[in-house]
Write a protein that holds these residues in place. Structure first.
Motif, mmCIF file in Angstrom:
data_model
loop_
_atom_site.group_PDB
_atom_site.id
_atom_site.type_symbol
_atom_site.label_atom_id
_atom_site.label_comp_id
_atom_site.label_asym_id
_atom_site.label_seq_id
_atom_site.Cartn_x
_atom_site.Cartn_y
_atom_site.Cartn_z
ATOM 1 N N TRP A 71 0.870 -1.190 0.000
ATOM 2 C CA TRP A 71 0.000 0.000 0.000
ATOM 3 C C TRP A 71 0.892 1.220 0.000
ATOM 4 O O TRP A 71 2.086 1.147 -0.271
ATOM 5 C CB TRP A 71 -0.946 -0.030 1.203
ATOM 6 C CG TRP A 71 -2.166 0.797 0.943
ATOM 7 C CD1 TRP A 71 -2.509 1.982 1.506
ATOM 8 C CD2 TRP A 71 -3.198 0.501 0.012
ATOM 9 N NE1 TRP A 71 -3.687 2.445 0.981
ATOM 10 C CE2 TRP A 71 -4.140 1.555 0.059
ATOM 11 C CE3 TRP A 71 -3.419 -0.545 -0.900
ATOM 12 C CZ2 TRP A 71 -5.274 1.589 -0.734
ATOM 13 C CZ3 TRP A 71 -4.554 -0.510 -1.687
ATOM 14 C CH2 TRP A 71 -5.470 0.538 -1.593
ATOM 15 N N ARG A 111 -3.477 4.210 -5.756
ATOM 16 C CA ARG A 111 -3.950 3.257 -4.745
ATOM 17 C C ARG A 111 -4.737 3.964 -3.646
ATOM 18 O O ARG A 111 -5.764 3.465 -3.176
ATOM 19 C CB ARG A 111 -2.760 2.499 -4.158
ATOM 20 C CG ARG A 111 -2.180 1.461 -5.115
ATOM 21 C CD ARG A 111 -0.884 0.876 -4.599
ATOM 22 N NE ARG A 111 -0.481 -0.283 -5.399
ATOM 23 C CZ ARG A 111 0.725 -0.807 -5.395
ATOM 24 N NH1 ARG A 111 1.673 -0.268 -4.638
ATOM 25 N NH2 ARG A 111 1.012 -1.856 -6.142
ATOM 26 N N LYS A 158 -8.784 3.401 -2.870
ATOM 27 C CA LYS A 158 -9.229 3.053 -1.517
ATOM 28 C C LYS A 158 -10.228 4.068 -0.988
ATOM 29 O O LYS A 158 -11.284 3.702 -0.441
ATOM 30 C CB LYS A 158 -8.016 2.972 -0.584
ATOM 31 C CG LYS A 158 -8.379 2.576 0.844
ATOM 32 C CD LYS A 158 -7.127 2.490 1.707
ATOM 33 C CE LYS A 158 -7.478 2.073 3.138
ATOM 34 N NZ LYS A 158 -6.281 1.994 4.003
#
Length: 436
Positions: free
Chosen positions: A374, A415, A419
């Motif tokens: 992440w 990312r 999210k």
């Protein structure tokens, strides 16, 4: 601009001297007129991005005859060095031009349903009551960096559509409204980007009527005006792409900073944007860099290569924000400010003759330790999740300037956005679900 890719760009020119859009058949002369190559020092970058790019044929290692020209007495610092070249390799290029990397990525995005617009410049952003963003902009000649200001000013921005989130990657989009690249980014986030010290560069493009006899294809120089020179035909996929011997010459930050102080990008009297007109580039920076190229060739023991052949084509480019000054290197702070920082009309630029832009082996290893599952605890991008405005690129990165840091910044930003939007969608779904 005329094509997609930003600094990973590729210029195609007809024999008449007219520019054509990338991918057009019949070009006589071709050049990578922005980014010349990229490094792959971080283990994470190699594993998550480079290997896939190589396997898809978008990029390849640049295996050229690398070298250096000039003596250490001609400029400040140590030996000749341009992003680690010639001492530290490998380096990589787009196959068929640096723009082939972004074009490959965007082709996949288009196949997945994305709408890709080229030749369009965003001019303003407006937050609607729905929370979405209305973008307005111009297209065609009015969007180009070299169009005369009075011609560009005649075109009023049109609506480009409404969007849930906005991701910005061009540092010049954070500039005030006088700059043609200004996108009206909210000041709260734009001001955090503008503070990074910039490196300004000029590139000069020459199609020589006869091949230069220099036994090198890419050279870093120890000179106050010329930093790097590359032969187009030595690059992957370009060995037979041009009629003549095409070279791209890259200025030093020192020369470029002095030149934009002499000829500012903003008119000091009217405040208007000054486009980089071809005649100015050809007679000014291009002539200076050509003379420097001939000088360092002759002074380095290659007298049989001079005088240089006549150039059938001469072109150039001013890169007002070529890349950020490296942070924490050579006495510079986290924003790239240091002993060689100068200000031109309120904008900070680095004026060093050369810069240390390739990380030491230990630093490259540290870059690879970032958690790839992440984003890192201190992500190299800016996020305003409430307004859904995001800024990514090497100007937001603590890593070395260039494609590698820009790509990792974009990856982490993407990312984070996925999210954030996924959590928002899930929350809205839960709120709308009737109690059982």
């Amino acid at each position: 601009g005329r094509g997609l890719g930003g600094r990973c760009c590729h210029r195609q020119v007809l024999e008449s001297g007219d520019l054509v859009n990338p991918g057009t058949n019949g070009a006589a002369f071709v050049f990578d007129h922005g980014c010349q190559f990229f490094r792959a020092d971080a283990d994470r970058f190699q594993k998550e991005l480079l290997q896939e790019w190589l396997s898809r044929g978008w990029v390849a290692e640049w295996s050229a005859r690398f070298g250096s020209l000039g003596s250490t007495s001609e400029a400040e610092g140590g030996g000749p060095d341009f992003f680690g070249v010639p001492a530290r390799q490998p380096v990589y290029c787009g196959v068929g031009g640096m723009n082939q990397l972004p074009l490959g990525i965007l082709s996949e995005a288009r196949a997945l349903g994305a709408d890709i617009l080229s030749g369009v410049r965003v001019a303003s952003m407006a937050r609607l009551s729905s929370g979405r963003w209305l973008l307005s902009g111009t297209e065609g000649k009015a969007a180009y960096h070299d169009t005369r200001e009075e011609e560009a000013a005649r075109v009023s921005p049109d609506s480009l559509g409404e969007f849930d989130a906005v991701i910005v990657t061009d540092v010049s989009a954070s500039m005030a409204s006088w700059h043609r690249a200004s996108a009206g980014v909210p000041e709260a986030i734009a001001s955090r980007v503008r503070g990074r010290t910039r490196v300004v560069l000029f590139t000069a493009l020459f199609a020589f009527e006869r091949p230069i006899k220099l036994p090198l294809d890419a050279v870093s120089t120890q000179d106050n005006e010329l930093w790097f020179a590359a032969r187009t035909s030595s690059k992957p996929g370009l060995s037979d792409a041009t009629m003549l011997d095409c070279w791209t010459l890259v200025s030093t930050p020192k020369y470029a900073a002095a030149e934009i102080e002499r000829v500012p990008m903003q008119d000091p009297k009217t405040g208007a944007f000054r486009p980089q007109e071809p005649a100015y580039l050809r007679d000014g920076p291009c002539a200076v860099l050509l003379a420097a190229f001939q000088r360092v060739i002759e002074q380095s023991g290659h007298a049989d290569c001079v005088p240089l052949p006549r150039a059938a084509y001469i072109g150039g480019q001013r890169w007002g924000s070529a890349f950020p000054a490296p942070a924490g290197v050579g006495g510079r702070d986290a924003k790239g400010r240091g002993p060689s920082t100068v200000e031109v009309l309120g904008v900070a630029y680095d004026s060093a003759a050369s810069l240390e832009l390739a990380p030491a082996a230990s630093a490259a290893a540290d870059m690879g330790e970032v958690d790839a599952s992440w984003i890192s605890p201190t992500p190299d991008f800016l996020a305003d999740d409430e307004q859904r405005v995001y800024y990514a690129g090497d100007y937001l990165s603590s890593g070395p300037p260039g494609v590698e840091s820009a790509a990792l910044s974009g990856l982490d930003a993407a990312r984070h956005i996925v999210k954030t939007l996924s959590l928002s969608a899930a929350s809205s779904a839960c709120a709308g679900r009737a109690p059982s």
